[in-house]
Design a protein around this motif. Structure first.
Motif, PDB file in Angstrom:
ATOM      1  N   ARG A  14       0.840  -1.198   0.000  1.00 43.68           N
ATOM      2  CA  ARG A  14       0.000   0.000   0.000  1.00 43.68           C
ATOM      3  C   ARG A  14       0.876   1.248   0.000  1.00 43.68           C
ATOM      4  N   LEU A  15       1.947   1.239   0.797  1.00 41.53           N
ATOM      5  CA  LEU A  15       2.868   2.375   0.840  1.00 41.53           C
ATOM      6  C   LEU A  15       3.505   2.593  -0.535  1.00 41.53           C
ATOM      7  N   ALA A  16       3.891   1.519  -1.222  1.00 45.44           N
ATOM      8  CA  ALA A  16       4.518   1.641  -2.543  1.00 45.44           C
ATOM      9  C   ALA A  16       3.525   2.198  -3.561  1.00 45.44           C
ATOM     10  N   ARG A  17       2.259   1.804  -3.441  1.00 46.95           N
ATOM     11  CA  ARG A  17       1.256   2.352  -4.373  1.00 46.95           C
ATOM     12  C   ARG A  17       1.037   3.839  -4.134  1.00 46.95           C
ATOM     13  N   GLU A  18       0.989   4.232  -2.859  1.00 45.93           N
ATOM     14  CA  GLU A  18       0.704   5.622  -2.522  1.00 45.93           C
ATOM     15  C   GLU A  18       1.920   6.520  -2.718  1.00 45.93           C
ATOM     16  N   ASN A  19       3.115   5.988  -2.579  1.00 47.95           N
ATOM     17  CA  ASN A  19       4.362   6.763  -2.733  1.00 47.95           C
ATOM     18  C   ASN A  19       5.172   6.140  -3.852  1.00 47.95           C
ATOM     19  N   THR A  20       5.032   6.660  -5.030  1.00 48.25           N
ATOM     20  CA  THR A  20       5.753   6.084  -6.161  1.00 48.25           C
ATOM     21  C   THR A  20       7.241   6.400  -6.113  1.00 48.25           C
ATOM     22  N   ALA A  55      20.220  -0.706  11.438  1.00 50.75           N
ATOM     23  CA  ALA A  55      21.473  -1.459  11.310  1.00 50.75           C
ATOM     24  C   ALA A  55      21.340  -2.564  10.272  1.00 50.75           C
ATOM     25  N   GLU A  56      20.226  -3.293  10.306  1.00 48.19           N
ATOM     26  CA  GLU A  56      20.020  -4.368   9.319  1.00 48.19           C
ATOM     27  C   GLU A  56      19.915  -3.799   7.903  1.00 48.19           C
ATOM     28  N   ALA A  57      19.337  -2.609   7.789  1.00 51.01           N
ATOM     29  CA  ALA A  57      19.197  -1.979   6.464  1.00 51.01           C
ATOM     30  C   ALA A  57      20.491  -1.326   6.014  1.00 51.01           C
ATOM     31  N   GLY A  58      21.403  -1.103   6.951  1.00 51.55           N
ATOM     32  CA  GLY A  58      22.665  -0.455   6.589  1.00 51.55           C
ATOM     33  C   GLY A  58      22.505   1.035   6.376  1.00 51.55           C
ATOM     34  N   VAL A  59      21.556   1.631   7.086  1.00 53.47           N
ATOM     35  CA  VAL A  59      21.332   3.075   6.973  1.00 53.47           C
ATOM     36  C   VAL A  59      21.413   3.679   8.368  1.00 53.47           C
ATOM     37  N   SER A  60      21.522   4.989   8.411  1.00 46.90           N
ATOM     38  CA  SER A  60      21.565   5.661   9.708  1.00 46.90           C
ATOM     39  C   SER A  60      20.164   5.727  10.299  1.00 46.90           C
ATOM     40  N   ARG A  61      20.114   5.930  11.619  1.00 49.68           N
ATOM     41  CA  ARG A  61      18.796   6.060  12.256  1.00 49.68           C
ATOM     42  C   ARG A  61      18.062   7.284  11.734  1.00 49.68           C
ATOM     43  N   ALA A  62      18.799   8.341  11.424  1.00 47.80           N
ATOM     44  CA  ALA A  62      18.163   9.544  10.875  1.00 47.80           C
ATOM     45  C   ALA A  62      17.493   9.227   9.544  1.00 47.80           C
ATOM     46  N   SER A  63      18.193   8.446   8.708  1.00 55.43           N
ATOM     47  CA  SER A  63      17.593   8.058   7.416  1.00 55.43           C
ATOM     48  C   SER A  63      16.357   7.203   7.649  1.00 55.43           C
ATOM     49  N   TYR A  64      16.442   6.346   8.646  1.00 52.40           N
ATOM     50  CA  TYR A  64      15.289   5.508   8.954  1.00 52.40           C
ATOM     51  C   TYR A  64      14.098   6.376   9.355  1.00 52.40           C
ATOM     52  N   TYR A  65      14.328   7.309  10.275  1.00 54.47           N
ATOM     53  CA  TYR A  65      13.207   8.131  10.754  1.00 54.47           C
ATOM     54  C   TYR A  65      12.665   9.053   9.673  1.00 54.47           C
ATOM     55  N   ARG A  66      13.490   9.465   8.707  1.00 57.61           N
ATOM     56  CA  ARG A  66      13.012  10.323   7.613  1.00 57.61           C
ATOM     57  C   ARG A  66      12.222   9.534   6.582  1.00 57.61           C
ATOM     58  N   SER A  67      12.402   8.260   6.529  1.00 52.09           N
ATOM     59  CA  SER A  67      11.741   7.426   5.524  1.00 52.09           C
ATOM     60  C   SER A  67      10.248   7.287   5.834  1.00 52.09           C
ATOM     61  N   PRO A  68       9.394   7.279   4.817  1.00 55.25           N
ATOM     62  CA  PRO A  68       7.968   7.056   5.053  1.00 55.25           C
ATOM     63  C   PRO A  68       7.688   5.632   5.545  1.00 55.25           C
TER      64      PRO A  68
END
Length: 172
Positions: A14-20, A55-68
């Motif tokens: 649903r997220l992928a459909r709403e956020n292309t 950590a599992e995604a290999g991204v920073s926590r800031a990037s995680y929190y900014r992500s939809p």
């Protein structure tokens, strides 16, 4: 777990459909979250926390929190019917058992202290009774000695011996 994983995939679809415009980071976060929900962490201890997902995604926590994706994950984890990975459930069970063990140890300690106090009280009573018994045996020996010495009618009042009326039991 299958229902929860299906709910996760449905929410991500649903997220992928709403956020292309989902980025690679968003896709990495979704994969990392699925890995954690399946109980297959590669880097972390398997808890479904923001730190572990990042950590599992290999991204920073800031990037995680900014992500939809973070808002979707938060919604999934806050759902009461969402099942956590087995490792999270086991950790909760271990924590519950440790709490139970602490309570049992506390109760057992109180019971042991109470029993020790009871044993000490009984030991004191036994000692008092033993001393009184020795005193009575000594009095008996003295009385037997007086009787054996042909001192009939010369029985003396024992120290501390009184009848219920407070008078001496043997009149000279």
């Amino acid at each position: 777990m299958d229902e929860t994983l299906q709910a996760v995939r449905t929410a991500f679809a649903r997220l992928a459909r709403e956020n292309t415009g989902l980025t690679d980071i968003d896709q990495q976060i979704m994969r990392a979250f699925e890995q954690l929900m399946l109980g297959r962490p590669e880097i972390t201890d398997g808890r479904t926390s923001a730190v572990n997902i990042a950590a599992e995604a290999g991204v920073s926590r800031a990037s995680y929190y900014r992500s939809p994706v973070a808002a979707v994950i938060k919604g999934i984890l806050s759902s009461p019917e969402a099942r956590r990975p087995e490792s999270d459930e086991l950790r909760q069970e271990v924590a519950r058992l440790k709490q139970s063990e602490r309570e049992l140890r506390r109760e057992k300690g109180a019971e042991i202290r109470e029993l020790r106090a009871t044993v000490a009280a009984y030991a004191n009573q036994i000692q008092i009774l033993a001393l009184r018994n020795a005193e009575l045996e000594a009095d008996t020996r003295r009385l037997h000695a007086q009787l054996a010495g042909k001192q009939a009618g010369v029985v003396k009042q024992l120290k501390g011996a009184r009848t219920a009326t407070g008078s001496s039991p043997v009149q000279p």
